[in-house]
Design a protein around this motif. Sequence first.
Motif, PDB file in Angstrom:
ATOM      1  N   THR A   1       1.017  -0.913   0.168  1.00  9.92           N
ATOM      2  CA  THR A   1      -0.090  -0.089   0.019  1.00  9.92           C
ATOM      3  C   THR A   1       0.792   1.424  -0.086  1.00  9.92           C
ATOM      4  N   ASN A   2       0.392   2.168  -1.071  1.00 13.88           N
ATOM      5  CA  ASN A   2       1.294   3.612  -0.706  1.00 13.88           C
ATOM      6  C   ASN A   2       0.850   4.531   0.012  1.00 13.88           C
ATOM      7  N   THR A   3       1.424   4.322   1.428  1.00 14.95           N
ATOM      8  CA  THR A   3       1.102   5.206   2.495  1.00 14.95           C
ATOM      9  C   THR A   3       1.357   6.626   2.481  1.00 14.95           C
ATOM     10  N   ILE A   4       1.896   7.390   1.157  1.00 12.84           N
ATOM     11  CA  ILE A   4       2.654   8.809   0.701  1.00 12.84           C
ATOM     12  C   ILE A   4       0.849   9.405   0.678  1.00 12.84           C
ATOM     13  N   ILE A   5       0.809   8.807  -0.494  1.00 12.47           N
ATOM     14  CA  ILE A   5      -0.266   9.533  -0.956  1.00 12.47           C
ATOM     15  C   ILE A   5      -1.659  10.646  -0.305  1.00 12.47           C
ATOM     16  N   GLU A   6      -1.640  11.680  -0.821  1.00 10.25           N
ATOM     17  CA  GLU A   6      -2.072  12.576  -0.365  1.00 10.25           C
ATOM     18  C   GLU A   6      -3.300  13.091  -1.106  1.00 10.25           C
ATOM     19  N   GLY A   7      -3.607  12.737  -1.934  1.00 12.51           N
ATOM     20  CA  GLY A   7      -4.594  12.664  -3.397  1.00 12.51           C
ATOM     21  C   GLY A   7      -5.538  11.579  -4.125  1.00 12.51           C
ATOM     22  N   LEU A   8      -6.897  10.836  -3.593  1.00 11.85           N
ATOM     23  CA  LEU A   8      -7.008   9.885  -4.029  1.00 11.85           C
ATOM     24  C   LEU A   8      -8.730  10.742  -4.764  1.00 11.85           C
ATOM     25  N   ALA A   9      -8.473   9.870  -6.176  1.00 11.91           N
ATOM     26  CA  ALA A   9      -9.762  10.543  -6.279  1.00 11.91           C
ATOM     27  C   ALA A   9     -10.506   8.878  -7.642  1.00 11.91           C
ATOM     28  N   ILE A  10     -11.830   8.279  -7.594  1.00  7.69           N
ATOM     29  CA  ILE A  10     -12.425   7.157  -8.071  1.00  7.69           C
ATOM     30  C   ILE A  10     -13.780   8.104  -8.627  1.00  7.69           C
ATOM     31  N   ILE A  11     -13.401   8.053 -10.178  1.00  3.39           N
ATOM     32  CA  ILE A  11     -13.982   9.009 -10.971  1.00  3.39           C
ATOM     33  C   ILE A  11     -14.835   7.484 -11.554  1.00  3.39           C
ATOM     34  N   ASN A  12     -16.296   6.887 -11.354  1.00  6.60           N
ATOM     35  CA  ASN A  12     -16.370   7.074 -12.736  1.00  6.60           C
ATOM     36  C   ASN A  12     -15.833   5.309 -12.831  1.00  6.60           C
ATOM     37  N   CYS A  13     -16.031   5.143 -12.442  1.00  8.90           N
ATOM     38  CA  CYS A  13     -15.288   3.701 -12.356  1.00  8.90           C
ATOM     39  C   CYS A  13     -15.770   2.123 -11.150  1.00  8.90           C
ATOM     40  N   ASN A  14     -16.091   1.304 -12.171  1.00  8.76           N
ATOM     41  CA  ASN A  14     -15.988  -0.074 -11.826  1.00  8.76           C
ATOM     42  C   ASN A  14     -15.621  -0.661 -10.553  1.00  8.76           C
ATOM     43  N   ILE A  15     -15.776  -0.137  -9.224  1.00  7.00           N
ATOM     44  CA  ILE A  15     -15.302  -0.761  -8.302  1.00  7.00           C
ATOM     45  C   ILE A  15     -16.673  -1.617  -7.131  1.00  7.00           C
ATOM     46  N   LYS A  16     -16.659  -2.813  -7.690  1.00  3.36           N
ATOM     47  CA  LYS A  16     -17.300  -3.015  -6.774  1.00  3.36           C
ATOM     48  C   LYS A  16     -17.428  -3.723  -5.450  1.00  3.36           C
ATOM     49  N   GLN A  17     -15.551  -4.094  -5.208  1.00  2.63           N
ATOM     50  CA  GLN A  17     -15.613  -4.058  -3.433  1.00  2.63           C
ATOM     51  C   GLN A  17     -14.468  -3.054  -3.173  1.00  2.63           C
ATOM     52  N   VAL A  18     -15.811  -2.307  -2.263  1.00  2.00           N
ATOM     53  CA  VAL A  18     -15.930  -1.306  -1.469  1.00  2.00           C
ATOM     54  C   VAL A  18     -14.843  -0.806  -0.321  1.00  2.00           C
ATOM     55  N   GLU A  19     -14.543  -2.314   0.331  1.00  5.42           N
ATOM     56  CA  GLU A  19     -14.262  -2.617   1.045  1.00  5.42           C
ATOM     57  C   GLU A  19     -12.568  -1.962   1.066  1.00  5.42           C
ATOM     58  N   THR A  20     -11.949  -2.698  -0.059  1.00  2.00           N
ATOM     59  CA  THR A  20     -11.051  -2.566  -0.730  1.00  2.00           C
ATOM     60  C   THR A  20     -10.626  -1.121  -0.586  1.00  2.00           C
ATOM     61  N   LEU A  21     -11.488  -0.240  -1.038  1.00  2.00           N
ATOM     62  CA  LEU A  21     -11.068   0.713  -1.282  1.00  2.00           C
ATOM     63  C   LEU A  21     -10.840   1.812   0.074  1.00  2.00           C
ATOM     64  N   SER A  22     -11.984   1.460   0.847  1.00  2.00           N
ATOM     65  CA  SER A  22     -12.305   1.305   2.170  1.00  2.00           C
ATOM     66  C   SER A  22     -11.173   0.768   3.070  1.00  2.00           C
ATOM     67  N   ALA A  23     -10.247   0.226   2.764  1.00  2.00           N
ATOM     68  CA  ALA A  23      -8.483  -0.743   3.231  1.00  2.00           C
ATOM     69  C   ALA A  23      -7.432   0.887   2.630  1.00  2.00           C
ATOM     70  N   VAL A  24      -7.645   1.113   1.583  1.00  5.35           N
ATOM     71  CA  VAL A  24      -6.761   2.135   1.463  1.00  5.35           C
ATOM     72  C   VAL A  24      -6.986   3.103   1.894  1.00  5.35           C
ATOM     73  N   VAL A  25      -8.333   3.456   2.443  1.00 10.08           N
ATOM     74  CA  VAL A  25      -8.479   5.331   3.074  1.00 10.08           C
ATOM     75  C   VAL A  25      -7.676   5.035   4.444  1.00 10.08           C
ATOM     76  N   LYS A  26      -7.807   3.742   4.762  1.00 10.24           N
ATOM     77  CA  LYS A  26      -7.606   3.450   5.952  1.00 10.24           C
ATOM     78  C   LYS A  26      -6.250   3.376   6.187  1.00 10.24           C
ATOM     79  N   ASN A  27      -5.273   3.368   5.217  1.00 13.39           N
ATOM     80  CA  ASN A  27      -3.852   2.824   5.219  1.00 13.39           C
ATOM     81  C   ASN A  27      -3.032   3.960   5.014  1.00 13.39           C
ATOM     82  N   THR A  28      -3.686   4.431   3.790  1.00 16.84           N
ATOM     83  CA  THR A  28      -3.114   5.972   3.430  1.00 16.84           C
ATOM     84  C   THR A  28      -3.275   7.432   4.255  1.00 16.84           C
TER      85      THR A  28
END
Length: 274
Positions: A1-28
């Motif tokens: 996981t990239n823990t130093i990223i400062e901006g994250l934008a997910i726009i019109n993307c097919n992401i069915k596993q939202v829990e994965t996105l949640s994990a990214v938010v927690k770990n960044t």
Amino acid sequence: TNTIIEGLAIINCNIKQVETLSAVVKNTKALLSFHISGLDSCCSGGDDSDDISDADYLELAHGLKFRSTIESIHLSDMKMSCRVARAFAKSFKCNSKLRSIYLSRLTLASQQGANALLNVLKNNAFLVNVSLKEWNVFGDEGALVLARAMQENNALRDIRVDGCCHVMTDEGVVAIAEALKVNESIVHVGIGGIEMSDSVSVAFADVLRVNPRIKTLSLKAKTTTTNSNNSSNNKQEESIQRRQEQQKRKSSATTRRRSSIGYPVFMKWQMAKC
């Protein structure tokens, strides 16, 4: 996981596993800006049964609550149940670093969910910029909740409400204007889609008279599509009538010219016959 990223934008993307996105938010750990838009429309493919579930969105809201470094959040094109709206509101409330919230094109299941999001302005005293655009639920009740929150928030500098006023009467709009009279921090105001009645016009004129801190006030009246279409149709009909009248005048003039040419010839033939 990239823990130093400062901006994250997910726009019109097919992401069915939202829990994965949640994990990214927690770990960044250095995340400052978060923008999510259009997940429902991309995942469903037009079928509501495939929409992102409440559990997924609740997990994402929890992730935002966990990541207290975020300064700017933009959520748009989302369907929110009352439970989900309250969860996001709670995550916004807990973040003392949060400065900007942009909530656009939200399909809310209830007025209670809308009120929970609007109360964030009252519960988070650190917010500076708030933009609310094209909510399906707002109304006078939402306007009154927003007005009370604006009266208590002394950090807010920029407030934008656009496309939410279609179900709001003069009472709701005037309540927002009254809140602007007493708020001591707001500098920029933008309100769109309102009926510019006499009471609304007077209310905002009073705002500018009693509150010298406001530098820009942008009011956009509700567009009257029906009236503009009727006006356009009337103009087309008038244009057709004018062309028909011009054609009639031309035809009449041509007939007169022909008769005036034929009469002397007829007289000359009569005289020669005699």
